[in-house]
Design a protein around this motif. Structure first.
Motif, mmCIF file in Angstrom:
data_model
loop_
_atom_site.group_PDB
_atom_site.id
_atom_site.type_symbol
_atom_site.label_atom_id
_atom_site.label_comp_id
_atom_site.label_asym_id
_atom_site.label_seq_id
_atom_site.Cartn_x
_atom_site.Cartn_y
_atom_site.Cartn_z
ATOM 1 N N UNK A 162 0.843 -1.187 0.000
ATOM 2 C CA UNK A 162 0.000 0.000 0.000
ATOM 3 C C UNK A 162 0.887 1.248 0.000
ATOM 4 N N UNK A 163 0.531 2.220 -0.817
ATOM 5 C CA UNK A 163 1.284 3.472 -0.952
ATOM 6 C C UNK A 163 2.695 3.248 -1.501
ATOM 7 N N UNK A 164 2.889 2.187 -2.257
ATOM 8 C CA UNK A 164 4.199 1.935 -2.848
ATOM 9 C C UNK A 164 4.635 3.117 -3.704
ATOM 10 N N UNK A 168 7.966 7.196 -5.676
ATOM 11 C CA UNK A 168 8.117 7.981 -6.891
ATOM 12 C C UNK A 168 8.282 7.102 -8.123
ATOM 13 N N UNK A 169 8.618 7.723 -9.229
ATOM 14 C CA UNK A 169 8.787 7.008 -10.498
ATOM 15 C C UNK A 169 10.099 7.390 -11.167
ATOM 16 N N UNK A 210 3.538 -3.507 -16.710
ATOM 17 C CA UNK A 210 2.187 -3.128 -16.295
ATOM 18 C C UNK A 210 2.048 -3.210 -14.775
ATOM 19 N N UNK A 211 2.645 -4.221 -14.164
ATOM 20 C CA UNK A 211 2.600 -4.332 -12.701
ATOM 21 C C UNK A 211 3.403 -3.207 -12.057
ATOM 22 N N UNK A 212 4.519 -2.834 -12.676
ATOM 23 C CA UNK A 212 5.297 -1.687 -12.178
ATOM 24 C C UNK A 212 4.410 -0.443 -12.149
ATOM 25 N N UNK A 218 0.431 7.224 -9.555
ATOM 26 C CA UNK A 218 -0.358 7.935 -8.537
ATOM 27 C C UNK A 218 -1.859 7.679 -8.640
ATOM 28 N N UNK A 219 -2.336 7.327 -9.844
ATOM 29 C CA UNK A 219 -3.760 7.072 -10.036
ATOM 30 C C UNK A 219 -4.165 5.644 -9.691
#
Length: 229
Positions: A162-164, A168-169, A210-212, A218-219
């Motif tokens: 949760x909140x991973x 950031x990206x 896609x899992x990343x 954020x969405x």
């Protein structure tokens, strides 16, 4: 059989010790035995025999490909998941060579597709009478081991994700996340997390991306507040 029971009991001892430690005051409890201590009386040959008997429908070729010819699994089994420094280095080198990245170089895919994959329980299981239909698309069943969406159930074999997305990206975060999903053993020798990417495994490089996105966007529901009812 006896040695199969020993392996199961060893795991139960570890689970029971952990549960007791979180149930209340654990100051007077003896430490739970390590996996190696709990199973030191189980030889590697006994372990392999028990493993073979656990997958009665697997062909000899399947078992050999998936277990006996796998450097990492062989080393981790023989060392009871406690490889020495030399063995750990060999595992990391072996696993790093398995990593494949998307052809377009993009490690960030579609989070909505990633959510579908993460929730799907269909996979390439071998050795069972009810093995999954290979014509069905594979999933990763991430929720079996992780809590991923606030307020929704998940397993506790792995940490909560949760909140991973708070990480950031950045390119470094995307690369780390991609590699961990594709093949966690390339980062942590003998981790219990399965390899998800690669030939003969569950997901394509694009599906891992896609899992990343599911983890980091954020969405994504992974990074949203828990819904109020």
């Amino acid at each position: 059989m006896q040695h199969s029971l020993k392996i199961i009991l060893g795991g139960c001892l570890l689970a029971a010790g952990s549960a007791a430690a979180f149930a209340g005051d654990a100051t007077n409890l003896p430490p739970a035995p390590s996996w190696a201590e709990a199973n030191k009386h189980v030889t590697y040959d006994e372990f392999m025999q028990a493993a073979k008997e656990s997958f009665p429908y697997a062909t000899p070729e399947q078992f050999k490909l998936r277990v006996e010819n796998d450097l990492t699994l062989k080393t981790c089994n023989e060392s009871m998941d406690q490889p020495n420094a030399q063995q750990a280095a060999a595992i990391l080198e072996f696993e790093k060579k398995r990593l494949v990245f998307p052809a377009d170089g993009k490690l960030l895919g579609d989070w909505k597709k990633g959510e579908e994959i993460a929730k799907s329980t269909t996979g390439d299981r071998i050795g069972f009478a009810d093995a999954d239909d290979p014509s069905h698309p594979n999933g990763s069943n991430c929720f079996a081991c992780h809590v991923m969406i606030p307020g929704q159930p998940g397993g506790n074999m792995g940490p909560s994700l949760v909140d991973y997305g708070k990480r950031g990206q950045s390119p470094a975060i995307l690369k780390y996340t991609y590699e961990h999903v594709y093949d966690a053993k390339a980062l942590v020798p003998c981790t219990i997390m399965p390899r998800y990417g690669g030939e003969g495994h569950l997901l394509t490089a694009e599906q891992v991306a896609d899992i990343v996105a599911f983890l980091t966007d954020p969405q994504s529901p992974v990074n949203q507040p828990e819904a109020k009812h």
